[in-house]
Write a protein that holds these residues in place. Sequence first.
Motif, PDB file in Angstrom:
ATOM      1  N   MET A   1       0.854  -1.188   0.000  1.00  0.00           N
ATOM      2  CA  MET A   1       0.000   0.000   0.000  1.00  0.00           C
ATOM      3  C   MET A   1       0.891   1.240   0.000  1.00  0.00           C
ATOM      4  O   MET A   1       1.754   1.380   0.844  1.00  0.00           O
ATOM      5  N   ASN A   2       0.657   2.166  -0.969  1.00  0.00           N
ATOM      6  CA  ASN A   2       1.532   3.318  -1.027  1.00  0.00           C
ATOM      7  C   ASN A   2       1.172   4.346   0.040  1.00  0.00           C
ATOM      8  O   ASN A   2       0.155   4.228   0.739  1.00  0.00           O
ATOM      9  N   LYS A   3       2.029   5.352   0.157  1.00  0.00           N
ATOM     10  CA  LYS A   3       1.897   6.319   1.251  1.00  0.00           C
ATOM     11  C   LYS A   3       0.584   7.082   1.167  1.00  0.00           C
ATOM     12  O   LYS A   3      -0.059   7.364   2.183  1.00  0.00           O
ATOM     13  N   PHE A   4       0.117   7.394  -0.047  1.00  0.00           N
ATOM     14  CA  PHE A   4      -1.126   8.142  -0.204  1.00  0.00           C
ATOM     15  C   PHE A   4      -2.307   7.378   0.386  1.00  0.00           C
ATOM     16  O   PHE A   4      -3.108   7.915   1.150  1.00  0.00           O
ATOM     17  N   TRP A   5      -2.411   6.085   0.037  1.00  0.00           N
ATOM     18  CA  TRP A   5      -3.548   5.303   0.514  1.00  0.00           C
ATOM     19  C   TRP A   5      -3.454   5.015   2.004  1.00  0.00           C
ATOM     20  O   TRP A   5      -4.454   4.971   2.709  1.00  0.00           O
ATOM     21  N   ARG A   6      -2.236   4.843   2.517  1.00  0.00           N
ATOM     22  CA  ARG A   6      -2.094   4.653   3.966  1.00  0.00           C
ATOM     23  C   ARG A   6      -2.595   5.880   4.708  1.00  0.00           C
ATOM     24  O   ARG A   6      -3.289   5.777   5.720  1.00  0.00           O
ATOM     25  N   ARG A   7      -2.234   7.047   4.199  1.00  0.00           N
ATOM     26  CA  ARG A   7      -2.671   8.277   4.857  1.00  0.00           C
ATOM     27  C   ARG A   7      -4.184   8.447   4.757  1.00  0.00           C
ATOM     28  O   ARG A   7      -4.843   8.856   5.716  1.00  0.00           O
ATOM     29  N   ALA A   8      -4.750   8.122   3.595  1.00  0.00           N
ATOM     30  CA  ALA A   8      -6.199   8.253   3.421  1.00  0.00           C
ATOM     31  C   ALA A   8      -6.956   7.315   4.356  1.00  0.00           C
ATOM     32  O   ALA A   8      -7.924   7.711   5.017  1.00  0.00           O
ATOM     33  N   LEU A   9      -6.498   6.067   4.419  1.00  0.00           N
ATOM     34  CA  LEU A   9      -7.155   5.104   5.309  1.00  0.00           C
ATOM     35  C   LEU A   9      -7.004   5.500   6.768  1.00  0.00           C
ATOM     36  O   LEU A   9      -7.922   5.335   7.577  1.00  0.00           O
ATOM     37  N   ALA A  10      -5.843   6.015   7.097  1.00  0.00           N
ATOM     38  CA  ALA A  10      -5.625   6.448   8.481  1.00  0.00           C
ATOM     39  C   ALA A  10      -6.602   7.555   8.859  1.00  0.00           C
ATOM     40  O   ALA A  10      -7.162   7.549   9.955  1.00  0.00           O
ATOM     41  N   LYS A  11      -6.836   8.499   7.939  1.00  0.00           N
ATOM     42  CA  LYS A  11      -7.758   9.586   8.247  1.00  0.00           C
ATOM     43  C   LYS A  11      -9.178   9.074   8.407  1.00  0.00           C
ATOM     44  O   LYS A  11      -9.931   9.543   9.271  1.00  0.00           O
ATOM     45  N   LEU A  42      -3.944   1.638  12.051  1.00  0.00           N
ATOM     46  CA  LEU A  42      -3.770   2.666  11.035  1.00  0.00           C
ATOM     47  C   LEU A  42      -3.562   4.043  11.675  1.00  0.00           C
ATOM     48  O   LEU A  42      -2.788   4.865  11.165  1.00  0.00           O
ATOM     49  N   ALA A  43      -4.239   4.292  12.792  1.00  0.00           N
ATOM     50  CA  ALA A  43      -4.045   5.562  13.478  1.00  0.00           C
ATOM     51  C   ALA A  43      -2.611   5.688  13.978  1.00  0.00           C
ATOM     52  O   ALA A  43      -2.002   6.763  13.894  1.00  0.00           O
ATOM     53  N   LYS A  44      -2.052   4.596  14.518  1.00  0.00           N
ATOM     54  CA  LYS A  44      -0.666   4.643  14.985  1.00  0.00           C
ATOM     55  C   LYS A  44       0.289   4.868  13.821  1.00  0.00           C
ATOM     56  O   LYS A  44       1.273   5.599  13.945  1.00  0.00           O
ATOM     57  N   GLU A  45       0.005   4.262  12.684  1.00  0.00           N
ATOM     58  CA  GLU A  45       0.863   4.465  11.515  1.00  0.00           C
ATOM     59  C   GLU A  45       0.805   5.926  11.067  1.00  0.00           C
ATOM     60  O   GLU A  45       1.827   6.521  10.705  1.00  0.00           O
ATOM     61  N   HIS A  46      -0.406   6.492  11.129  1.00  0.00           N
ATOM     62  CA  HIS A  46      -0.554   7.897  10.767  1.00  0.00           C
ATOM     63  C   HIS A  46       0.223   8.789  11.739  1.00  0.00           C
ATOM     64  O   HIS A  46       0.872   9.767  11.329  1.00  0.00           O
ATOM     65  N   THR A  47       0.202   8.452  13.021  1.00  0.00           N
ATOM     66  CA  THR A  47       0.935   9.213  14.024  1.00  0.00           C
ATOM     67  C   THR A  47       2.433   9.114  13.784  1.00  0.00           C
ATOM     68  O   THR A  47       3.165  10.107  13.907  1.00  0.00           O
ATOM     69  N   GLU A  48       2.897   7.920  13.441  1.00  0.00           N
ATOM     70  CA  GLU A  48       4.317   7.744  13.120  1.00  0.00           C
ATOM     71  C   GLU A  48       4.697   8.632  11.942  1.00  0.00           C
ATOM     72  O   GLU A  48       5.775   9.243  11.934  1.00  0.00           O
ATOM     73  N   TRP A  49       3.837   8.700  10.955  1.00  0.00           N
ATOM     74  CA  TRP A  49       4.129   9.520   9.773  1.00  0.00           C
ATOM     75  C   TRP A  49       4.142  11.008  10.148  1.00  0.00           C
ATOM     76  O   TRP A  49       5.019  11.768   9.700  1.00  0.00           O
ATOM     77  N   GLN A  50       3.188  11.431  11.010  1.00  0.00           N
ATOM     78  CA  GLN A  50       3.134  12.830  11.429  1.00  0.00           C
ATOM     79  C   GLN A  50       4.405  13.240  12.177  1.00  0.00           C
ATOM     80  O   GLN A  50       4.805  14.406  12.118  1.00  0.00           O
ATOM     81  N   GLY A 130      -4.367   4.635  20.363  1.00  0.00           N
ATOM     82  CA  GLY A 130      -3.278   3.671  20.453  1.00  0.00           C
ATOM     83  C   GLY A 130      -1.944   4.224  20.877  1.00  0.00           C
ATOM     84  O   GLY A 130      -0.967   3.471  20.976  1.00  0.00           O
ATOM     85  N   ALA A 131      -1.850   5.520  21.144  1.00  0.00           N
ATOM     86  CA  ALA A 131      -0.571   6.126  21.520  1.00  0.00           C
ATOM     87  C   ALA A 131      -0.729   6.965  22.783  1.00  0.00           C
ATOM     88  O   ALA A 131      -1.781   7.567  23.021  1.00  0.00           O
ATOM     89  N   VAL A 132       0.335   7.003  23.577  1.00  0.00           N
ATOM     90  CA  VAL A 132       0.373   7.816  24.791  1.00  0.00           C
ATOM     91  C   VAL A 132       1.135   9.091  24.475  1.00  0.00           C
ATOM     92  O   VAL A 132       2.247   9.052  23.955  1.00  0.00           O
ATOM     93  N   ARG A 133       0.548  10.209  24.804  1.00  0.00           N
ATOM     94  CA  ARG A 133       1.169  11.513  24.591  1.00  0.00           C
ATOM     95  C   ARG A 133       1.356  12.180  25.942  1.00  0.00           C
ATOM     96  O   ARG A 133       0.386  12.330  26.696  1.00  0.00           O
ATOM     97  N   ILE A 134       2.577  12.607  26.245  1.00  0.00           N
ATOM     98  CA  ILE A 134       2.837  13.195  27.561  1.00  0.00           C
ATOM     99  C   ILE A 134       3.673  14.462  27.428  1.00  0.00           C
ATOM    100  O   ILE A 134       4.392  14.664  26.446  1.00  0.00           O
ATOM    101  N   LEU A 135       3.561  15.289  28.459  1.00  0.00           N
ATOM    102  CA  LEU A 135       4.339  16.514  28.543  1.00  0.00           C
ATOM    103  C   LEU A 135       5.721  16.203  29.119  1.00  0.00           C
ATOM    104  O   LEU A 135       5.851  15.426  30.059  1.00  0.00           O
ATOM    105  N   SER A 136       6.739  16.810  28.559  1.00  0.00           N
ATOM    106  CA  SER A 136       8.098  16.590  29.028  1.00  0.00           C
ATOM    107  C   SER A 136       8.241  16.954  30.500  1.00  0.00           C
ATOM    108  O   SER A 136       7.727  17.989  30.945  1.00  0.00           O
ATOM    109  N   PRO A 137       8.955  16.146  31.278  1.00  0.00           N
ATOM    110  CA  PRO A 137       9.189  16.493  32.683  1.00  0.00           C
ATOM    111  C   PRO A 137      10.045  17.746  32.841  1.00  0.00           C
ATOM    112  O   PRO A 137      10.122  18.297  33.937  1.00  0.00           O
ATOM    113  N   LEU A 138      10.670  18.212  31.777  1.00  0.00           N
ATOM    114  CA  LEU A 138      11.433  19.464  31.861  1.00  0.00           C
ATOM    115  C   LEU A 138      10.520  20.681  31.947  1.00  0.00           C
ATOM    116  O   LEU A 138      10.968  21.770  32.283  1.00  0.00           O
TER     117      LEU A 138
END
Length: 282
Positions: A1-11, A42-50, A130-138
């Motif tokens: 699956m090319n990058k265009f279709w991966r992004r479309a499916l992720a959205k 697919l959402a995680k793959e989209h996050t990796e791409w972002q 599917g992903a954990v997002r956190i604020l830096s401890p700094l």
Amino acid sequence: MNKFWRRALAKVCLLGLVLAGAGAWRSLSWVRTWSYSAAVALAKEHTEWQTRDWLAAESRHFRLKYRSQDASVVPLVLETAEEAYNAATQIFGYRPPDKTLVLLYPDRQSLARQFGWAADESAMGVYWAGAVRILSPLDWPGPGRDLAAVFKTEGPLLHEFVHLLVDQLARGNYPRWLTEGIAQYVEEQVTGYRLPGPEAAETSTWYTLEDLDRHFDNLPDQALAYRQSLLMVDYLRTQVSWEGIRQLLLELGRGTPFNKALERATGLEVEELPAPLFTPSR
């Protein structure tokens, strides 16, 4: 699956997750559980791409993506993540099949922008898709405090990782108050930290169950909403034990609506939940 279709499916899948989280599929819980794995993958793959231009580091159970200004705290974040993993998976009796993706944001503004929040949003972590997002401890412990100690005991990693475990066990099919209450319960058991909030004896007016489930983030008293969620989970635990709560999550993961899942897994009915916690509506 090319990058265009991966992004479309992720959205498309991200839209599905948003609709599910907003309650649009509330009456079709089996649809959410059936599509859960594909949507999250697919959402995680989209996050990796972002975040493809971010730096990355890995530990045994986590993949961390971060910006260069946070390189100094990468070992602390991964060490804390592994500690959270060991404690939480032992409590749940469940281990995620893949490494958990963690995104480390250098400041509150960059985390807020990810979700369209106001710049002064106080959240230090979010679990979503599917992903954990956190604020830096700094960014947040403040001067004069032991950064590592504060991050391990009051930081968002354990709390958000528990949300991931609940999400995977229930396959996206759960009320918001349940996952928030469980996350606080596990956090208190592991680190001793308890989110600030009113005690039961101090409050005479509570949110309704519908308020907690459908409007959680927009409720005017967030401290009360979180504390009420914890009290609800504490009540369930005293009635059916922690194993009963775990069985409830597994039943939800089969696509069963909450009311029926509660009865099948615990023998309780929604009407038996303590009424003072839900009436009158604020």
